[in-house]
Design a protein around this motif. Structure first.
Motif, PDB file in Angstrom:
ATOM      1  N   PHE A  66      35.341 -24.797 -41.029  1.00  0.00           N
ATOM      2  CA  PHE A  66      35.177 -23.393 -40.704  1.00  0.00           C
ATOM      3  C   PHE A  66      36.662 -23.347 -39.948  1.00  0.00           C
ATOM      4  O   PHE A  66      37.131 -24.349 -38.757  1.00  0.00           O
ATOM      5  CB  PHE A  66      33.802 -23.620 -39.878  1.00  0.00           C
ATOM      6  N   LEU A  88      36.389 -17.473 -37.570  1.00  0.00           N
ATOM      7  CA  LEU A  88      34.794 -17.622 -37.157  1.00  0.00           C
ATOM      8  C   LEU A  88      34.176 -16.418 -36.744  1.00  0.00           C
ATOM      9  O   LEU A  88      34.742 -15.958 -35.338  1.00  0.00           O
ATOM     10  CB  LEU A  88      34.200 -18.832 -36.772  1.00  0.00           C
ATOM     11  N   ARG A  89      32.912 -15.817 -37.543  1.00  0.00           N
ATOM     12  CA  ARG A  89      31.932 -14.630 -36.259  1.00  0.00           C
ATOM     13  C   ARG A  89      31.441 -15.719 -35.605  1.00  0.00           C
ATOM     14  O   ARG A  89      30.499 -16.478 -35.564  1.00  0.00           O
ATOM     15  CB  ARG A  89      31.434 -14.313 -37.466  1.00  0.00           C
ATOM     16  N   GLU A  90      31.107 -14.671 -34.499  1.00  0.00           N
ATOM     17  CA  GLU A  90      30.252 -14.819 -33.161  1.00  0.00           C
ATOM     18  C   GLU A  90      28.396 -15.470 -33.617  1.00  0.00           C
ATOM     19  O   GLU A  90      28.316 -16.435 -33.804  1.00  0.00           O
ATOM     20  CB  GLU A  90      29.707 -13.806 -32.715  1.00  0.00           C
ATOM     21  N   SER A  91      28.123 -14.300 -35.387  1.00  0.00           N
ATOM     22  CA  SER A  91      26.685 -14.845 -35.925  1.00  0.00           C
ATOM     23  C   SER A  91      27.320 -16.014 -36.567  1.00  0.00           C
ATOM     24  O   SER A  91      26.169 -16.672 -37.269  1.00  0.00           O
ATOM     25  CB  SER A  91      27.068 -13.929 -36.601  1.00  0.00           C
ATOM     26  N   SER A  92      29.319 -16.489 -36.790  1.00  0.00           N
ATOM     27  CA  SER A  92      29.155 -17.832 -37.759  1.00  0.00           C
ATOM     28  C   SER A  92      28.492 -19.074 -37.302  1.00  0.00           C
ATOM     29  O   SER A  92      28.311 -20.579 -37.760  1.00  0.00           O
ATOM     30  CB  SER A  92      29.466 -17.835 -38.807  1.00  0.00           C
ATOM     31  N   ASN A 112      27.028 -28.005 -39.044  1.00  0.00           N
ATOM     32  CA  ASN A 112      27.988 -29.186 -40.005  1.00  0.00           C
ATOM     33  C   ASN A 112      28.184 -30.187 -38.975  1.00  0.00           C
ATOM     34  O   ASN A 112      28.947 -30.669 -39.300  1.00  0.00           O
ATOM     35  CB  ASN A 112      28.647 -28.248 -40.558  1.00  0.00           C
ATOM     36  N   LEU A 130      26.142 -21.775 -37.750  1.00  0.00           N
ATOM     37  CA  LEU A 130      26.591 -22.568 -39.139  1.00  0.00           C
ATOM     38  C   LEU A 130      27.564 -23.510 -38.709  1.00  0.00           C
ATOM     39  O   LEU A 130      27.755 -24.821 -39.393  1.00  0.00           O
ATOM     40  CB  LEU A 130      26.953 -21.204 -39.940  1.00  0.00           C
ATOM     41  N   LEU A 131      28.611 -23.547 -38.005  1.00  0.00           N
ATOM     42  CA  LEU A 131      29.663 -24.106 -37.691  1.00  0.00           C
ATOM     43  C   LEU A 131      28.293 -25.468 -37.485  1.00  0.00           C
ATOM     44  O   LEU A 131      29.481 -26.574 -37.168  1.00  0.00           O
ATOM     45  CB  LEU A 131      30.582 -23.997 -36.468  1.00  0.00           C
ATOM     46  N   ARG A 162      16.845 -25.309 -38.227  1.00  0.00           N
ATOM     47  CA  ARG A 162      17.591 -24.657 -39.673  1.00  0.00           C
ATOM     48  C   ARG A 162      16.415 -23.735 -40.446  1.00  0.00           C
ATOM     49  O   ARG A 162      16.260 -24.072 -41.909  1.00  0.00           O
ATOM     50  CB  ARG A 162      17.611 -25.532 -39.917  1.00  0.00           C
ATOM     51  N   THR A 199      38.218 -21.765 -37.038  1.00  0.00           N
ATOM     52  CA  THR A 199      37.177 -21.384 -35.577  1.00  0.00           C
ATOM     53  C   THR A 199      37.712 -19.566 -35.182  1.00  0.00           C
ATOM     54  O   THR A 199      37.433 -19.057 -34.475  1.00  0.00           O
ATOM     55  CB  THR A 199      37.187 -22.167 -34.058  1.00  0.00           C
ATOM     56  N   THR A 244      20.312 -20.651 -33.935  1.00  0.00           N
ATOM     57  CA  THR A 244      20.487 -18.778 -34.064  1.00  0.00           C
ATOM     58  C   THR A 244      20.283 -17.398 -33.166  1.00  0.00           C
ATOM     59  O   THR A 244      19.272 -18.021 -32.535  1.00  0.00           O
ATOM     60  CB  THR A 244      20.089 -17.514 -35.379  1.00  0.00           C
TER      61      THR A 244
END
Lengths: 220, 288
Positions: free
Chosen positions: A63, A68-72, A79, A75-76, A106, A65, B209
């Motif tokens: 990724f 990287l969008r706030e919503s992603s 990982n 996801l980071l 998750r 950073t 989220t």
């Protein structure tokens, strides 16, 4: 796997990191060291995006950073396994629930969660403490729970901030052995410590920070 | 499933705060329903008012019989007219005598019948506006051979104005009560959110989220709102069956009260929606 290019971070007038650049290859166990206030924790916060850098680029676990969008961000973080200096365990939940949280977030099914949690508990040798609450455990045990929580999600990168702080030599060795086993499976590990004994025997790469600057990079 | 479990755990853990919220929502929804019942009753009472008011159309003297037929046919062709009755001047006099009964000596000095031929028109009751009635009366006045028209239009106008005012007041009060329910849910959720802030921070650091963090609060808000609605429904049902029933029997003045019992069962749904709205407002403005 982890790349920093001219990363700087300041808090009001104080410079926490200044133009830090380094690369840690995939599957490496690296250490970042330096005195208190050198910028180790700030560096980690930038890596798991609890903070954003004022300048520079960071790439971690595939990724970037900067883009990287706030919503992603979740996801980071899925990982990256993080072992926090202050553990960040939920004291009103059992050891099992603390570790399972990573998988429940998750959306992993309860059956698989149970298998994976029990497996990591066995790995950190705390299977028998599954139903205990964090505050009833010793510092070393809590640290191992934190490590178990970080690895249960099978991250590609693991960050450990002072994972052996305030632990005796025996517990230190136990925790380092766990890290070695995780690293042997291919996980990139970055450990922040000011304990020289930890990286003397193990590390392939040691980054020395002082006053927010990368002053030395030793490769073995 | 996990957010549901978190929500249930939170409801049980924060039992007293949630109970207080449920009671407040129940009470507010009851008041909301009471306002609705008042507006509903006024609506029912006034709905058939035009039907009860008759329009008296007085004709000019010596209106030819052919014209009478034309006027009557004209009235009957109007869609808002329910019935038309011709009252001849002789019949009107007889009616007057019947009205006076023993006091009919008052009429003894009158030799010529001073009354006029007239039509009594009754309107259809439902959904007639004041303007419909007014328009109709203007049409009557414009007819040939019509001398005067007497009607309850002024009364109707006053009642409708009162009803309109009450309806606006009802909507206004309803909005206030609904806002109060939303605000209570909003405050409770914010309180619970701040109490769980450390936990939420850990969730976020582990990769949760925003939707995952929000879900338990939405479930909790919806459940609290729903239970508040159910509580309100039960209390109102008891009130309706035991208290209002007895009042109606013992105090006849209240016998006209009609409780829209069917709408009672919408209260849990209303509580559910208002609860969700409260959570939406509470979480929408938080940064985490």
């Amino acid at each position: 796997m982890i790349t920093l290019e001219n990363v700087s971070k300041r808090y009001e007038t104080q410079e926490a990191l200044t133009k830090v650049s380094f690369t840690i290859e995939k599957g490496t166990m690296a250490f970042v060291t330096g005195p208190s206030g050198a910028g180790k924790t700030t560096l980690f916060k930038l890596l798991y995006l609890a903070e954003k850098p004022d300048e520079g680029h960071i790439s971690i676990a595939g990724f970037n950073t900067a883009t990287l969008r706030e919503s992603s961000i979740p996801l980071l973080r899925r990982n990256i396994g993080v072992v926090f200096q202050d553990f960040k365990l939920l004291n009103n939940k059992t050891v099992y629930d603390n570790i399972a949280l990573t998988l429940r977030i998750r959306g992993i099914m309860e059956r698989e969660t149970k298998e994976r949690v029990n497996s990591v508990l066995k790995m950190v040798n705390l299977r028998h403490k599954s139903d205990s609450y964090p505050l009833t455990l010793s510092g070393g045990e809590q640290q191992r729970i934190t490590i178990a929580r970080a690895i249960v999600g099978e991250p590609t990168v693991m960050l450990a901030d002072e994972p052996t702080g305030n632990l005796d030599a025996e517990n230190e060795d136990a925790i380092m052995n766990i890290f070695k086993r995780i690293n042997a499976k291919g996980t990139t590990i970055l450990i922040a410590t000011h304990n020289k004994r930890l990286y003397d025997n193990t590390a392939k790469k040691v980054l020395y920070l002082d006053c927010g600057r990368l002053v030395k990079e030793a490769i073995r | 499933m996990f957010p549901l479990r978190l929500a249930i755990q939170s409801i049980l853990k924060e039992f007293w705060i949630n109970l207080l919220t449920v009671l407040s929502i129940g009470a507010l929804l009851m008041m909301l329903f009471a306002v609705g019942t008042i507006v509903y009753n006024i609506e029912i009472m006034t709905r058939r008012l035009p039907e009860r008011l008759s329009i008296l159309v007085f004709l000019k003297d010596h209106t030819p019989e052919g014209d009478l037929k034309v006027i009557e046919a004209r009235f009957k062709s109007e869609p808002l007219v329910r019935s038309v009755e011709f009252i001849s001047k002789d019949k009107a006099m007889n009616n007057l005598k019947k009205t006076f009964k023993e006091d009919d000596f008052i009429l003894k000095g009158i030799t010529d019948n001073p009354l006029s031929d007239s039509f009594e028109i009754r309107l259809k009751g439902n959904n007639l506006s004041v303007n419909d009635v007014k328009g109709f009366i203007d049409k009557i006045r414009a007819l040939k051979n019509v001398d005067d028209v007497e009607h309850g239009g002024k009364l109707l106008e006053s009642v409708y104005a009162f009803k309109q005012g009450l309806r606006v007041l009802g909507i206004f009060t309803g909005v206030i009560f609904a806002t109060a329910v939303i605000f209570i849910c909003y405050s409770t959720v914010r309180l619970l959110f701040y109490r769980r802030l450390d936990e939420i921070e850990i969730y976020r650091l582990l990769g949760a989220t925003k939707a995952f963090v929000r879900a338990p609060f939405f479930i909790e808000g919806a459940v609290i709102g729903f239970i508040g609605g159910v509580l309100g429904t039960i209390l109102l049902w008891i009130l309706n069956n035991y208290l209002i029933g007895r009042i109606m029997v013992n105090i006849p003045v209240f016998s006209f009260i009609s409780v829209p019992v069917g709408s009672l069962y919408f209260m849990p749904a209303l509580g559910f929606v208002l609860g969700l709205s409260g959570v939406g407002f509470a979480l929408g403005r938080l940064k985490y």
